[in-house]
Design a protein around this motif. Sequence first.
Motif, PDB file in Angstrom:
ATOM      1  N   ARG A  97       0.836  -1.209   0.000  1.00 28.94           N
ATOM      2  CA  ARG A  97       0.000   0.000   0.000  1.00 28.94           C
ATOM      3  C   ARG A  97       0.865   1.250   0.000  1.00 28.94           C
ATOM      4  O   ARG A  97       0.545   2.235  -0.676  1.00 28.94           O
ATOM      5  CB  ARG A  97      -0.933  -0.006   1.211  1.00 28.94           C
ATOM      6  CG  ARG A  97      -1.938  -1.154   1.276  1.00 28.94           C
ATOM      7  CD  ARG A  97      -2.926  -1.143   0.111  1.00 28.94           C
ATOM      8  NE  ARG A  97      -3.697   0.057   0.033  1.00 28.94           N
ATOM      9  CZ  ARG A  97      -5.036   0.117   0.058  1.00 28.94           C
ATOM     10  NH1 ARG A  97      -5.743  -0.997   0.208  1.00 28.94           N
ATOM     11  NH2 ARG A  97      -5.666   1.266  -0.076  1.00 28.94           N
ATOM     12  N   ASN A  98       1.983   1.223   0.740  1.00 29.65           N
ATOM     13  CA  ASN A  98       2.886   2.368   0.763  1.00 29.65           C
ATOM     14  C   ASN A  98       3.527   2.614  -0.603  1.00 29.65           C
ATOM     15  O   ASN A  98       3.857   3.754  -0.940  1.00 29.65           O
ATOM     16  CB  ASN A  98       3.966   2.176   1.821  1.00 29.65           C
ATOM     17  CG  ASN A  98       3.427   2.295   3.232  1.00 29.65           C
ATOM     18  OD1 ASN A  98       2.373   2.888   3.468  1.00 29.65           O
ATOM     19  ND2 ASN A  98       4.133   1.712   4.194  1.00 29.65           N
ATOM     20  N   ALA A  99       3.705   1.536  -1.368  1.00 29.42           N
ATOM     21  CA  ALA A  99       4.268   1.656  -2.718  1.00 29.42           C
ATOM     22  C   ALA A  99       3.190   1.942  -3.759  1.00 29.42           C
ATOM     23  O   ALA A  99       3.498   2.111  -4.940  1.00 29.42           O
ATOM     24  CB  ALA A  99       5.014   0.374  -3.099  1.00 29.42           C
ATOM     25  N   LYS A 100       1.914   1.948  -3.319  1.00 30.93           N
ATOM     26  CA  LYS A 100       0.769   2.234  -4.198  1.00 30.93           C
ATOM     27  C   LYS A 100       0.616   1.171  -5.286  1.00 30.93           C
ATOM     28  O   LYS A 100       0.302   1.473  -6.447  1.00 30.93           O
ATOM     29  CB  LYS A 100       0.868   3.637  -4.792  1.00 30.93           C
ATOM     30  CG  LYS A 100       0.802   4.740  -3.726  1.00 30.93           C
ATOM     31  CD  LYS A 100       0.901   6.122  -4.322  1.00 30.93           C
ATOM     32  CE  LYS A 100       0.580   7.204  -3.282  1.00 30.93           C
ATOM     33  NZ  LYS A 100       1.374   7.084  -2.037  1.00 30.93           N
ATOM     34  N   VAL A 101       0.852  -0.105  -4.892  1.00 31.13           N
ATOM     35  CA  VAL A 101       0.617  -1.226  -5.795  1.00 31.13           C
ATOM     36  C   VAL A 101      -0.421  -2.153  -5.169  1.00 31.13           C
ATOM     37  O   VAL A 101      -0.831  -1.982  -4.020  1.00 31.13           O
ATOM     38  CB  VAL A 101       1.926  -1.999  -6.089  1.00 31.13           C
ATOM     39  CG1 VAL A 101       2.990  -1.051  -6.652  1.00 31.13           C
ATOM     40  CG2 VAL A 101       2.447  -2.714  -4.843  1.00 31.13           C
TER      41      VAL A 101
END
Length: 226
Positions: free
Chosen positions: A180-184
């Motif tokens: 989620r932090n990498a937006k994947v």
Amino acid sequence: MSGLKLALFDLDGTLVDSRALIAESMDEAFRVNGLPGCSYDQVRQIVGIELFEAIPMLLPEDYPPEGAVKVANTFREIFVRNRADGTHTEGLYPGARDLLDRLDRDGWLLGVTTGKPRRGLNHVLDTHDLHGLFVTLNTSCTGPGKPNPRMVLEAMNETGAEAHQTIVIGDSSHDIQMARNAKVRAAGVAWGFHTAEELDAAGAHSVHEDFACLERGLAAFGEMAA
């Protein structure tokens, strides 16, 4: 780059069943250092986090930092001993190799994002002859570990995959938060250290009960990414 599909797999609790090996080695490391034993439920919460960050989470708040380092080093020694003498193994979960082979044949780019040190990662790859399947290998040895997005972002940079083409598969909330932090996309698997409910609460886009379910989910993601 169009047409890419990148699947980044965690190891412990996702591809290899190391639950007993990790939990019993940690419990022994605590006892060797004069501490009360460490339960499986305590240990499972920190698996995936870099070891020297994880150990203080299990210790009393006032425990000296040098003592925490000693516990971590003791754990490593016991873990390697228990693995070497066959006390416990890091066996692939049934269905893991078949899924990896099918994804490889279907043109997926496969990678690893693990809290294991590189030596531990290499041991798993050697033991199960997995070297040829993965095009990107990322550990916490070279920078921030989970839930920091670094490993995912480095894998994307290395392969040329974009966020909408990338999915992280893991068994812990730390994997989900990293994705989620990498937006994947974040796909949880419910056969490892964290429960389906914990993975949902961490923000997993999907949670899978077995490898057949995961394969269907990846197929759907691949069509969407394309």
